[in-house]
Every structure is written in C-alpha cells, then in structure tokens.
Design a protein around this motif. Structure first.
Motif: not given
Length: 353
Positions: A237-257
C-alpha cells in the motif's frame, strides 16, 4: 473470545491517533520501517508463519481420553477468502436449524421473544451463514448474517466481520459495505485484528490508500509484528500511495524546461538557420523576437522561450517573423511536454538527420 485488556486498546488508539495526525511526514516513514522491522521481528520470534487473516480464536482444548487419541478440531479454510472466526456463544439448537423462518422477523416478533430465544436464533442464523459461506454462497451467507444481527440481543462483532467477509468475496467485491461492517465490528471490539485487516483490504480496493495504510499498520502493531502478510501489505500500500502522490504532483506541477544538456542536444540535431530579415522600422514585438533568437544562439533557453512568448503577445509586424516566433515557442512547448525525454531525444536525432 477476544481479549478486552486495556493495554492493546490503548496501543491501537495511540497508533491510529499518531498516524492520523502525521499522515504525510511520519506515517510513510513509520509504515516503511514496519514493513522491514516486522519481517526481522517475525524471523526472530515466531515459531511458525500465519496466513494474513488466519487469526481465528480457538476454543478450549479437550482432554485426551485414556487408551485413545484426543480428537482434533478441524479448521475449515476458504482458499479464496478469510477464515470465518468462531467465538463462544449459545449453542444453536440443531432442530431449529431446519425450522428457521423464511422471512425476516418483524420488530414485534423479535420483541416478544426471550433473551435466550433471541441468542439461540442468532447463533443458528450465524451457523447457517457459516455453512453457506463455506459453500461459497456469499450472497445467501450475507443475508443469514444480517438476520443474526437483527435478532441478537447483544451486538456481536463477529456477525459484522463475517458479513464483511461475504462482501469481500462477492463479484465484484462490495468494498463500501465491507468498510461499513468493519466499522461496526471495531466499535464493538477495538482489538479486532481481522476487522482491521478486512477494512484495510476494502479501503485499498477503494483507492483510499492513506486509510488502508493506517489500518494495516495498526494491525501489524496489534499482531506484535508476527503476521508477515500484514507487513507485506504495508509495503504494498505504501508503494501505491507513493505512486498516487507522484501522479498528483506531476499533474499539478507547472511545465518547466528539461535539462540544459537535453535541450542543447535537441537543437543540435537540426541544421542552423539564418535569422529572418528584420523590417526597416521594427515594432516592439519585432525587437523582442530578435532578443529571443539571440538568446537561443547563446544557449540561454529560459530567456529564449520567454522572449518568444512576449514577442507574440506584443505583436510582430511581418509574417515571416511571426511564423518564426510561433515555431520557436511551439518547439519549446513540445520539448517541455515530451512524455519520455530519452525516446524523444532519439526521435529528434532521427528527424534531424
């Protein structure tokens, strides 16, 4: 029956309170430590492994008869689901088992029965439910456990937990109902490790990973790190939670070079071109475009993309210059949104050859 000593209850309350207040910073580190520490403790202290949910309470042992071997109590296991636990309660009347009412009893009918009658009927419903569960007739077993809940004079956590086991095994699993029943079971018995595990499984199925991690962690503590399956569930579950949080961060992160090296290699794959000829009376947008092209020549990519966007917003006076600015800005957008930098780097080399 499940122990009601205050120490485990205090431990569970402390564990859940601590995990709830420190979900993001401390919970993840604690859970990861449990996953490793639990295995080490298990290897050092446990004489035999137990399956993830094989913690059914056992009744008192019978004395061996002289001149013969004592009969061993058989434990029926369901390879596709949790084992139904047995707790001490009034023995069902065998004759009553075949005389169960076909329809649910009304509130008036239940109220007219004595406490002993209600307890005996509830135990009979429960036994019939166990039989249906072992035969994998989960829907019918759930109905029988429901009727046991309706008639019992005293709420029993095992009835809710067993019905939750039925919901887990239905196709598709009824995770929301599992959570509701395990909530009720844990209200009646806060040390009920099986109910914690079942609720954790259901929460995981509902993608409520933080809550599932909380329950698996608490169950690991209450089991004194002896259940290897629960410790492995914490890690899963820890691995799933980490993957979910990473996806959320990537989705909301501002585009950068991407990195300087990557962009430099990308542009190096194309043949250099001369700058478009500026008009005699350049506008502000024309001059900003020139700054963008000069920044690109100097490998100052951050300023190049910024100036290209500003030039378009300010207005470019001639078509060739506007096309150049749009192409430059589009190129940087393409580089920023590459799904895989390595793959697209190879593609750019191929296109530029």
């Amino acid at each position: 029956m499940a122990s009601s000593t205050p120490e485990p209850a205090t431990l569970l309350e402390r564990a859940q309170s601590f995990l709830s207040e420190n979900k993001r910073a401390v919970l993840l580190g604690t859970a990861a430590a449990l996953a490793v520490g639990g295995v080490a403790y298990y290897a050092a202290t446990s004489s035999r492994p137990r399956s993830e949910l094989d913690d059914a309470e056992k009744g008192p042992k019978k004395d061996k008869k002289k001149g013969g071997k004592g009969k061993k109590k058989k434990t029926v296991k369901d390879t596709e689901g949790p084992i139904l636990e047995e707790r001490e309660r009034p023995k069902p009347n065998v004759e009553d088992a075949d005389a169960l009412p076909d329809t649910p009893l009304t509130a008036e009918q239940i109220a007219s029965m004595s406490t002993e009658e209600r307890a005996r009927l509830a135990a009979t419903f429960k036994e019939k439910g166990n039989s249906a569960y072992k035969e994998r007739r989960y829907a019918q077993a759930a109905v029988l456990y429901t009727r046991a809940i309706e008639v019992t004079p005293k709420p029993e956590p095992v009835f809710y937990s067993n019905r939750a086991a039925c919901y887990v095994n239905m196709q598709p699993p009824q995770h929301a109902l599992v959570v509701e029943d395990c909530d009720e079971a844990l209200k009646l018995d806060s040390n009920y490790v099986k109910a914690l595990n079942r609720r954790a499984i259901a929460l995981e199925g509902l993608d409520r990973f933080e809550e599932a991690l909380r329950d698996f962690t608490a169950a690991t503590i209450l089991d004194k790190f002896s259940n290897q399956g629960t410790a492995q569930a914490v890690e899963r579950v820890l691995q799933k939670l980490a993957s979910k949080k990473a996806a959320e961060i990537i989705a909301t992160r501002e585009p950068r070079l991407p990195s300087f090296t990557f962009i430099q290699a990308y542009f190096a794959a194309f043949r250099p071109r001369a700058h478009p000829t500026m008009p005699e009376n350049p506008s502000t947008g024309d001059q900003t475009l020139l700054l963008a092209l000069q920044a690109l020549d100097a490998a100052d990519y951050a300023h190049a993309v910024t100036f290209a966007g500003e030039a378009i917003d300010q207005g470019i006076s001639w078509d060739e210059g506007r096309a150049e600015a749009l192409n430059l800005r589009g190129t940087f957008k393409y580089v920023i949104h590459l799904p895989s930098r390595a793959n697209c780097f190879l593609s750019s080399l191929h296109l530029g050859s």
